[in-house]
Write a protein that holds these residues in place. Structure first.
Motif, PDB file in Angstrom:
ATOM      1  N   ARG A  80       1.442  -0.852  14.135  1.00  0.00           N
ATOM      2  CA  ARG A  80       2.968  -0.919  12.635  1.00  0.00           C
ATOM      3  C   ARG A  80       2.245  -1.696  11.453  1.00  0.00           C
ATOM      4  N   ARG A 131       0.295   6.938   9.112  1.00  0.00           N
ATOM      5  CA  ARG A 131       1.458   7.814   8.419  1.00  0.00           C
ATOM      6  C   ARG A 131       2.440   6.912   7.226  1.00  0.00           C
ATOM      7  N   LEU A 167      -7.477   5.478  17.346  1.00  0.00           N
ATOM      8  CA  LEU A 167      -6.712   5.331  16.765  1.00  0.00           C
ATOM      9  C   LEU A 167      -6.472   6.464  16.562  1.00  0.00           C
ATOM     10  N   GLY A 168      -5.507   7.090  16.251  1.00  0.00           N
ATOM     11  CA  GLY A 168      -4.983   8.927  15.082  1.00  0.00           C
ATOM     12  C   GLY A 168      -5.221   8.286  13.954  1.00  0.00           C
ATOM     13  N   GLU A 171       2.281   3.760  10.288  1.00  0.00           N
ATOM     14  CA  GLU A 171       2.404   3.477  11.353  1.00  0.00           C
ATOM     15  C   GLU A 171       1.211   4.582  11.823  1.00  0.00           C
ATOM     16  N   THR A 206      -4.468   6.700  20.279  1.00  0.00           N
ATOM     17  CA  THR A 206      -4.165   7.545  21.021  1.00  0.00           C
ATOM     18  C   THR A 206      -5.152   7.527  22.303  1.00  0.00           C
ATOM     19  N   ARG A 257       4.692  -0.805  21.467  1.00  0.00           N
ATOM     20  CA  ARG A 257       4.556  -0.217  22.108  1.00  0.00           C
ATOM     21  C   ARG A 257       6.563   0.606  22.013  1.00  0.00           C
ATOM     22  N   ARG A 258       6.601   1.868  21.897  1.00  0.00           N
ATOM     23  CA  ARG A 258       7.780   2.642  21.384  1.00  0.00           C
ATOM     24  C   ARG A 258       8.061   2.565  23.061  1.00  0.00           C
ATOM     25  N   GLN A 263       4.649   5.192  24.495  1.00  0.00           N
ATOM     26  CA  GLN A 263       3.097   5.141  23.165  1.00  0.00           C
ATOM     27  C   GLN A 263       3.323   4.193  23.092  1.00  0.00           C
ATOM     28  N   TYR A 264       1.371   3.332  22.480  1.00  0.00           N
ATOM     29  CA  TYR A 264       1.803   2.515  21.667  1.00  0.00           C
ATOM     30  C   TYR A 264       1.467   2.868  19.984  1.00  0.00           C
ATOM     31  N   VAL A 265       1.453   1.665  19.438  1.00  0.00           N
ATOM     32  CA  VAL A 265       1.775   2.553  18.422  1.00  0.00           C
ATOM     33  C   VAL A 265       1.369   0.875  17.112  1.00  0.00           C
ATOM     34  N   ASP A 281      -0.702   5.958  15.066  1.00  0.00           N
ATOM     35  CA  ASP A 281      -0.964   6.384  16.937  1.00  0.00           C
ATOM     36  C   ASP A 281      -2.023   5.244  17.515  1.00  0.00           C
TER      37      ASP A 281
END
Length: 175
Positions: free
Chosen positions: A117, A52, A48-49, A64, A68, A108-109, A113-115, A66
């Motif tokens: 939320r 935000r 995980l990043g 959110e 990574t 998934r965006r 890219q997965y995020v 990201d």
């Protein structure tokens, strides 16, 4: 009194040569390190990043994170949630009851890219809250600690308001 030098400390014109298999041992060591490095890449197939935050003080949490790194087959069985109050206690982190209804979902965006939320219903009234996130999947369990920093609503709105440049007005002299 005479001092006798130990055999290793005696000066000699010729040092003993390294054993002929010394280079083999170093190659074997490098191969073992490489193998262990590749094996550990599968163990950390999920990372995980940074967090935000999209909400302000006095609002429900919206944030959110990201993803990574994630293995291709990891998304299907991955379960992400806010840790229990007992897990917070065991980690020595204060638990905020407003986190009780926060849901963590993996999405998934459009770009692939997965995020993760985070969304809650209760307003958060503390300027910062410690958050403990747990992820359980095929590659194991990850627990990550985040600090949520919440700005006052007025500060957030001022930062979000677009600045529109004003065209300079030139006054013409009146004759």
């Amino acid at each position: 009194m005479t001092r006798h030098l130990l055999p290793a400390a005696r000066p000699s014109a010729a040092r003993p040569a390294l054993p002929s298999n010394g280079w083999r041992l170093s190659i074997l060591g490098a191969a073992a390190a490489l193998t262990l490095g590749l094996a550990s890449a599968d163990a950390s197939a999920f990372a995980l990043g940074p967090l935000r935050v999209q909400s302000a003080l006095g609002e429900p949490l919206r944030a959110e994170i990201d993803v990574t790194e994630m293995a291709a087959n990891e998304a299907e069985g991955l379960k992400i949630n806010i840790a229990t109050a007992e897990a917070f206690k065991n980690a020595g982190i204060p638990y905020n009851a407003a986190l009780g209804d926060v849901k963590a979902t993996l999405q998934r965006r459009a770009g692939g890219q997965y995020v993760v939320r985070l969304a809650g219903n209760r307003p958060l009234n503390d300027p910062f809250i410690d958050l403990l996130l747990e992820a359980n999947g095929a590659s194991g369990r990850i627990v990550r600690d985040y600090t949520v920093l919440l700005d006052p609503p007025a500060t957030r709105q001022a930062a979000a308001a677009p600045v529109t440049p004003i065209a300079p007005q030139i006054a013409t002299p009146v004759e």
